[in-house]
Design a protein around this motif. Sequence first.
Motif, PDB file in Angstrom:
ATOM      1  N   TRP A 247       0.819  -1.210   0.000  1.00  0.00           N
ATOM      2  CA  TRP A 247       0.000   0.000   0.000  1.00  0.00           C
ATOM      3  C   TRP A 247       0.851   1.257   0.000  1.00  0.00           C
ATOM      4  O   TRP A 247       0.356   2.338  -0.242  1.00  0.00           O
ATOM      5  CB  TRP A 247      -1.008   0.020   1.144  1.00  0.00           C
ATOM      6  N   ALA A 248       2.140   1.153   0.264  1.00  0.00           N
ATOM      7  CA  ALA A 248       3.022   2.315   0.170  1.00  0.00           C
ATOM      8  C   ALA A 248       3.060   2.859  -1.255  1.00  0.00           C
ATOM      9  O   ALA A 248       3.394   4.020  -1.468  1.00  0.00           O
ATOM     10  CB  ALA A 248       4.418   1.957   0.653  1.00  0.00           C
ATOM     11  N   GLU A 249       2.663   2.039  -2.217  1.00  0.00           N
ATOM     12  CA  GLU A 249       2.622   2.490  -3.608  1.00  0.00           C
ATOM     13  C   GLU A 249       1.571   3.578  -3.827  1.00  0.00           C
ATOM     14  O   GLU A 249       1.583   4.266  -4.841  1.00  0.00           O
ATOM     15  CB  GLU A 249       2.370   1.310  -4.547  1.00  0.00           C
TER      16      GLU A 249
ATOM     17  N   LYS B 280       6.438  13.318  -0.291  1.00  0.00           N
ATOM     18  CA  LYS B 280       5.170  12.623  -0.065  1.00  0.00           C
ATOM     19  C   LYS B 280       5.265  11.713   1.150  1.00  0.00           C
ATOM     20  O   LYS B 280       6.322  11.159   1.439  1.00  0.00           O
ATOM     21  CB  LYS B 280       4.782  11.803  -1.292  1.00  0.00           C
ATOM     22  N   SER B 281       4.125  11.573   1.851  1.00  0.00           N
ATOM     23  CA  SER B 281       4.132  10.721   3.026  1.00  0.00           C
ATOM     24  C   SER B 281       2.848   9.904   3.108  1.00  0.00           C
ATOM     25  O   SER B 281       1.808  10.277   2.568  1.00  0.00           O
ATOM     26  CB  SER B 281       4.287  11.559   4.297  1.00  0.00           C
ATOM     27  N   LEU B 282       2.964   8.799   3.813  1.00  0.00           N
ATOM     28  CA  LEU B 282       1.837   7.899   4.042  1.00  0.00           C
ATOM     29  C   LEU B 282       1.908   7.440   5.488  1.00  0.00           C
ATOM     30  O   LEU B 282       2.943   6.996   5.959  1.00  0.00           O
ATOM     31  CB  LEU B 282       1.919   6.683   3.105  1.00  0.00           C
ATOM     32  N   ALA B 283       0.791   7.580   6.197  1.00  0.00           N
ATOM     33  CA  ALA B 283       0.688   7.059   7.556  1.00  0.00           C
ATOM     34  C   ALA B 283      -0.312   5.909   7.528  1.00  0.00           C
ATOM     35  O   ALA B 283      -1.433   6.065   7.039  1.00  0.00           O
ATOM     36  CB  ALA B 283       0.216   8.139   8.517  1.00  0.00           C
ATOM     37  N   VAL B 284       0.085   4.754   8.012  1.00  0.00           N
ATOM     38  CA  VAL B 284      -0.772   3.569   8.030  1.00  0.00           C
ATOM     39  C   VAL B 284      -1.132   3.263   9.475  1.00  0.00           C
ATOM     40  O   VAL B 284      -0.250   3.154  10.330  1.00  0.00           O
ATOM     41  CB  VAL B 284      -0.065   2.354   7.387  1.00  0.00           C
TER      42      VAL B 284
ATOM     43  N   THR C  46       2.375   3.603  11.152  1.00  0.00           N
ATOM     44  CA  THR C  46       3.645   3.323  10.501  1.00  0.00           C
ATOM     45  C   THR C  46       3.857   4.354   9.401  1.00  0.00           C
ATOM     46  O   THR C  46       3.140   4.341   8.400  1.00  0.00           O
ATOM     47  CB  THR C  46       3.644   1.908   9.875  1.00  0.00           C
ATOM     48  N   PRO C  47       4.814   5.271   9.568  1.00  0.00           N
ATOM     49  CA  PRO C  47       5.025   6.292   8.539  1.00  0.00           C
ATOM     50  C   PRO C  47       5.907   5.788   7.390  1.00  0.00           C
ATOM     51  O   PRO C  47       6.815   4.992   7.597  1.00  0.00           O
ATOM     52  CB  PRO C  47       5.724   7.412   9.297  1.00  0.00           C
ATOM     53  N   VAL C  48       5.568   6.239   6.195  1.00  0.00           N
ATOM     54  CA  VAL C  48       6.383   5.970   5.014  1.00  0.00           C
ATOM     55  C   VAL C  48       6.638   7.323   4.356  1.00  0.00           C
ATOM     56  O   VAL C  48       5.708   8.105   4.155  1.00  0.00           O
ATOM     57  CB  VAL C  48       5.651   5.036   4.015  1.00  0.00           C
ATOM     58  N   GLN C  49       7.872   7.616   4.022  1.00  0.00           N
ATOM     59  CA  GLN C  49       8.220   8.894   3.406  1.00  0.00           C
ATOM     60  C   GLN C  49       8.949   8.631   2.099  1.00  0.00           C
ATOM     61  O   GLN C  49       9.863   7.804   2.045  1.00  0.00           O
ATOM     62  CB  GLN C  49       9.130   9.689   4.357  1.00  0.00           C
TER      63      GLN C  49
ATOM     64  N   THR D 279      -3.307   9.145   4.556  1.00  0.00           N
ATOM     65  CA  THR D 279      -3.492   8.393   5.786  1.00  0.00           C
ATOM     66  C   THR D 279      -4.365   7.198   5.422  1.00  0.00           C
ATOM     67  O   THR D 279      -5.465   7.368   4.902  1.00  0.00           O
ATOM     68  CB  THR D 279      -4.183   9.220   6.880  1.00  0.00           C
ATOM     69  N   LEU D 280      -3.858   6.030   5.648  1.00  0.00           N
ATOM     70  CA  LEU D 280      -4.569   4.797   5.355  1.00  0.00           C
ATOM     71  C   LEU D 280      -4.890   4.127   6.681  1.00  0.00           C
ATOM     72  O   LEU D 280      -3.988   3.808   7.455  1.00  0.00           O
ATOM     73  CB  LEU D 280      -3.694   3.886   4.488  1.00  0.00           C
ATOM     74  N   THR D 281      -6.181   3.953   6.963  1.00  0.00           N
ATOM     75  CA  THR D 281      -6.594   3.370   8.226  1.00  0.00           C
ATOM     76  C   THR D 281      -7.336   2.072   7.964  1.00  0.00           C
ATOM     77  O   THR D 281      -8.372   2.074   7.299  1.00  0.00           O
ATOM     78  CB  THR D 281      -7.503   4.332   9.016  1.00  0.00           C
ATOM     79  N   PHE D 282      -6.803   0.971   8.458  1.00  0.00           N
ATOM     80  CA  PHE D 282      -7.482  -0.315   8.378  1.00  0.00           C
ATOM     81  C   PHE D 282      -8.404  -0.412   9.590  1.00  0.00           C
ATOM     82  O   PHE D 282      -7.966  -0.220  10.723  1.00  0.00           O
ATOM     83  CB  PHE D 282      -6.469  -1.471   8.389  1.00  0.00           C
ATOM     84  N   VAL D 283      -9.692  -0.696   9.336  1.00  0.00           N
ATOM     85  CA  VAL D 283     -10.688  -0.736  10.402  1.00  0.00           C
ATOM     86  C   VAL D 283     -11.490  -2.019  10.277  1.00  0.00           C
ATOM     87  O   VAL D 283     -11.836  -2.438   9.171  1.00  0.00           O
ATOM     88  CB  VAL D 283     -11.654   0.467  10.280  1.00  0.00           C
ATOM     89  N   GLY D 284     -11.825  -2.618  11.408  1.00  0.00           N
ATOM     90  CA  GLY D 284     -12.690  -3.789  11.383  1.00  0.00           C
ATOM     91  C   GLY D 284     -12.607  -4.558  12.679  1.00  0.00           C
ATOM     92  O   GLY D 284     -11.675  -4.376  13.466  1.00  0.00           O
TER      93      GLY D 284
END
Length: 122
Positions: free
Chosen positions: A4-6, A39-43, A32-35, A18-23
């Motif tokens: 999903w870092a892609e 650009k950045s992504l927080a999971v 978990t940060p990805v830089q 910001t990607l949030t897995f919920v369930g």
Amino acid sequence: TAWWAELIEAVDSVHDWTLTFVGPEVKPARPTPVQRGTKSLAVKAERRELTKAHLDEADAVVLFNPGVGHPNLAEGWVPALEAIRASGRPLLVTGHSEMDSRRDLTALEARYGALRFAAPPC
């Protein structure tokens, strides 16, 4: 790095994801940060039910292989599907297999009628 870092590279105009897995079966985890450059992504992962209130900050919703049409899982998805529908957010649904995808699509159409697609289902 997880696949999903892609997302960072997927849309040029979005720089912060910001990607949030919920369930109810999600294993909670700290962000978990990805830089990558600017650009950045927080999971994040949160074990909870999905409600409309949780969707107020969402731009879109993705259901990864949910099984909404599976006879043993369908009823459990009703509250989340109703919350997603009430939110008005775009929804992307993936399937485990072609059969699973067809079953989910049939279930969604039976519950909500004709669906609008940005791209035709495969």
